[in-house]
Write a protein that holds these residues in place. Sequence first.
Motif, mmCIF file in Angstrom:
data_model
loop_
_atom_site.group_PDB
_atom_site.id
_atom_site.type_symbol
_atom_site.label_atom_id
_atom_site.label_comp_id
_atom_site.label_asym_id
_atom_site.label_seq_id
_atom_site.Cartn_x
_atom_site.Cartn_y
_atom_site.Cartn_z
ATOM 1 N N VAL A 53 -63.493 81.171 -34.930
ATOM 2 C CA VAL A 53 -62.075 81.163 -34.589
ATOM 3 C C VAL A 53 -61.825 79.987 -33.650
ATOM 4 C CG1 VAL A 53 -61.810 83.648 -34.869
ATOM 5 C CG2 VAL A 53 -62.420 82.714 -32.636
ATOM 6 N N SER A 54 -60.592 79.563 -33.545
ATOM 7 C CA SER A 54 -60.289 78.432 -32.674
ATOM 8 C C SER A 54 -60.386 78.840 -31.214
ATOM 9 C CB SER A 54 -58.895 77.891 -32.976
ATOM 10 O OG SER A 54 -57.908 78.818 -32.575
ATOM 11 N N ASN A 55 -60.626 77.864 -30.375
ATOM 12 C CA ASN A 55 -60.728 78.117 -28.946
ATOM 13 C C ASN A 55 -59.423 78.693 -28.395
ATOM 14 O OD1 ASN A 55 -62.328 77.775 -26.432
ATOM 15 N ND2 ASN A 55 -60.661 76.380 -25.884
ATOM 16 N N ALA A 56 -58.299 78.238 -28.940
ATOM 17 C CA ALA A 56 -56.996 78.673 -28.448
ATOM 18 C C ALA A 56 -56.687 80.125 -28.801
ATOM 19 C CB ALA A 56 -55.898 77.764 -28.994
ATOM 20 N N THR A 57 -57.306 80.634 -29.879
ATOM 21 C CA THR A 57 -57.028 82.015 -30.301
ATOM 22 C C THR A 57 -58.160 82.982 -29.934
ATOM 23 O OG1 THR A 57 -58.001 81.605 -32.484
ATOM 24 C CG2 THR A 57 -55.618 81.207 -32.230
ATOM 25 N N ALA A 58 -59.182 82.480 -29.247
ATOM 26 C CA ALA A 58 -60.344 83.313 -28.926
ATOM 27 C C ALA A 58 -59.977 84.474 -28.007
ATOM 28 C CB ALA A 58 -61.430 82.452 -28.281
ATOM 29 N N PHE A 59 -59.054 84.237 -27.085
ATOM 30 C CA PHE A 59 -58.657 85.288 -26.151
ATOM 31 C C PHE A 59 -58.024 86.460 -26.894
ATOM 32 C CE2 PHE A 59 -55.714 87.162 -22.997
ATOM 33 C CZ PHE A 59 -56.618 87.436 -21.977
ATOM 34 N N ASP A 60 -57.130 86.174 -27.808
ATOM 35 C CA ASP A 60 -56.479 87.227 -28.591
ATOM 36 C C ASP A 60 -57.473 87.899 -29.530
ATOM 37 O OD1 ASP A 60 -53.678 87.000 -27.699
ATOM 38 O OD2 ASP A 60 -53.812 84.998 -28.542
ATOM 39 N N TYR A 61 -58.420 87.135 -30.051
ATOM 40 C CA TYR A 61 -59.438 87.712 -30.924
ATOM 41 C C TYR A 61 -60.248 88.764 -30.161
ATOM 42 C CZ TYR A 61 -63.431 88.156 -34.059
ATOM 43 O OH TYR A 61 -64.408 88.658 -34.886
ATOM 44 N N PHE A 62 -60.610 88.450 -28.944
ATOM 45 C CA PHE A 62 -61.387 89.404 -28.154
ATOM 46 C C PHE A 62 -60.584 90.683 -27.904
ATOM 47 C CE2 PHE A 62 -62.395 91.489 -24.201
ATOM 48 C CZ PHE A 62 -63.771 91.662 -24.289
ATOM 49 N N PHE A 70 -68.853 93.001 -28.210
ATOM 50 C CA PHE A 70 -69.919 93.657 -27.455
ATOM 51 C C PHE A 70 -71.099 94.036 -28.346
ATOM 52 C CE2 PHE A 70 -66.811 94.038 -24.121
ATOM 53 C CZ PHE A 70 -67.595 93.845 -22.991
ATOM 54 N N LYS A 71 -70.824 94.371 -29.585
ATOM 55 C CA LYS A 71 -71.924 94.663 -30.496
ATOM 56 C C LYS A 71 -72.779 93.429 -30.722
ATOM 57 C CE LYS A 71 -72.876 96.589 -35.087
ATOM 58 N NZ LYS A 71 -72.289 97.137 -36.331
ATOM 59 N N TYR A 72 -72.129 92.283 -30.730
ATOM 60 C CA TYR A 72 -72.841 91.028 -30.985
ATOM 61 C C TYR A 72 -73.605 90.550 -29.747
ATOM 62 C CZ TYR A 72 -73.680 86.476 -33.139
ATOM 63 O OH TYR A 72 -74.268 85.369 -33.685
ATOM 64 N N PHE A 73 -72.994 90.718 -28.555
ATOM 65 C CA PHE A 73 -73.586 90.200 -27.316
ATOM 66 C C PHE A 73 -74.118 91.306 -26.401
ATOM 67 C CE2 PHE A 73 -70.459 86.825 -28.369
ATOM 68 C CZ PHE A 73 -71.345 85.766 -28.493
ATOM 69 N N PHE A 82 -67.489 92.705 -19.117
ATOM 70 C CA PHE A 82 -67.896 94.100 -19.129
ATOM 71 C C PHE A 82 -66.664 94.989 -19.230
ATOM 72 C CE2 PHE A 82 -70.980 91.754 -16.624
ATOM 73 C CZ PHE A 82 -72.178 92.132 -17.208
ATOM 74 N N LYS A 83 -66.888 96.184 -19.754
ATOM 75 C CA LYS A 83 -65.818 97.168 -19.794
ATOM 76 C C LYS A 83 -65.728 97.857 -18.445
ATOM 77 C CE LYS A 83 -64.146 101.051 -22.568
ATOM 78 N NZ LYS A 83 -64.429 101.943 -23.720
ATOM 79 N N ASN A 84 -64.522 98.019 -17.934
ATOM 80 C CA ASN A 84 -64.281 98.658 -16.631
ATOM 81 C C ASN A 84 -65.114 98.032 -15.505
ATOM 82 O OD1 ASN A 84 -62.460 100.655 -17.714
ATOM 83 N ND2 ASN A 84 -64.258 101.736 -18.518
ATOM 84 N N PRO A 85 -65.032 96.732 -15.305
ATOM 85 C CA PRO A 85 -65.837 96.080 -14.255
ATOM 86 C C PRO A 85 -65.455 96.518 -12.844
ATOM 87 C CG PRO A 85 -64.217 94.543 -15.127
ATOM 88 C CD PRO A 85 -64.181 95.751 -16.014
#
Length: 335
Positions: A53-62, A70-73, A82-85
């Motif tokens: 995905v493009s760098n500009a749309t990565a935030f929305d992708y996440f 998280f499954k990948y990393f 992290f979830k609930n940091p």
Amino acid sequence: MQVLHHVFVPKVWHSLLEPGYKLLGVIRNPFDHFTSVFNYFAVSVRISREFNVSNATAFDYFLKHPNVYFKYFAHDDGNFIFKNPLLFDFGYTEDSNVPLKRFLAYVKRRFAVVLVADYMDESLILLKRTLCWNMRDILIFSKNKSRWKNIADPSTMPKGEKLYQEREALYKKWSKEDIIFYDTFLQILRDRIAKEPFFQEELNVYRRVREITRKYCNKSVGLNKPVIIKASVFNEQFKIDKYLCNRLRLHVLNYILKLQNKNNRTLQVLQGIRNSKFQWSDENQDAMGEFVKPDKKINLLKVSARNLKGKKYQLTKGQLLRKQSIGHVQEDRGN
């Protein structure tokens, strides 16, 4: 005791501090904190590389596919998301086997004040009143703010924009426990402020004093002449000088190092007293604070750290000399 980037683990703190200790904590709007971490650690670069995905749309992708990320990393040491940091920093995880409501009650009991970074001025005034500090004690400058911005940085968007609200809503679904934690202590802050008399008046005074301090410390010349802040119902009289400015300008890491060095010198002084082999030096004077002229000798071996707390002394020629009575310290009159 001050810590930086520390996860609150009760077992560790119980082993270090006396029973009944109280803590201070700081929280920040979870979504704003998330966007800051996302940009600081360039998470968009990793997402664009791994998921095409493009760098500009990565935030929305996440935000739309957090579980895929998280499954990948999941076992990647380079993962900083992290979830609930916020809950994690206060010692709560999904494996804690403690209901969130019960954990919130525990944090309320253990922490004397939880400051909210988004309302830092109000938090500092409440902290001042809780700890009976002076206004000079809570003067701060904002430092260590990120200067890196680009068009893909979601934190640059005005909070009223529709896209920001949509993104925040997605984040709240994913990290809902953090939102509950933040909202709980934000409401506690507001409730405590509502019970404080003349709070807004003191807040206005504080902001004026801080602005005077900022302008004075930003001057390139004229710092040799201090500014006097007159006493009011909210503060004692104090001065703003170049020494205060130097402390306010210190980076947080340098300031903590300065405190550590001062504490280490104090411990060395106390150890020297216990061993009756104290050697005078300017560093010792700085460590112990303001010294006064001696009037009586006392037995060094009877002095303890508890006796020394909050008192003024002069140390010279291997002896500790006092100005005032220090409780149960036995005088040495040659008996």
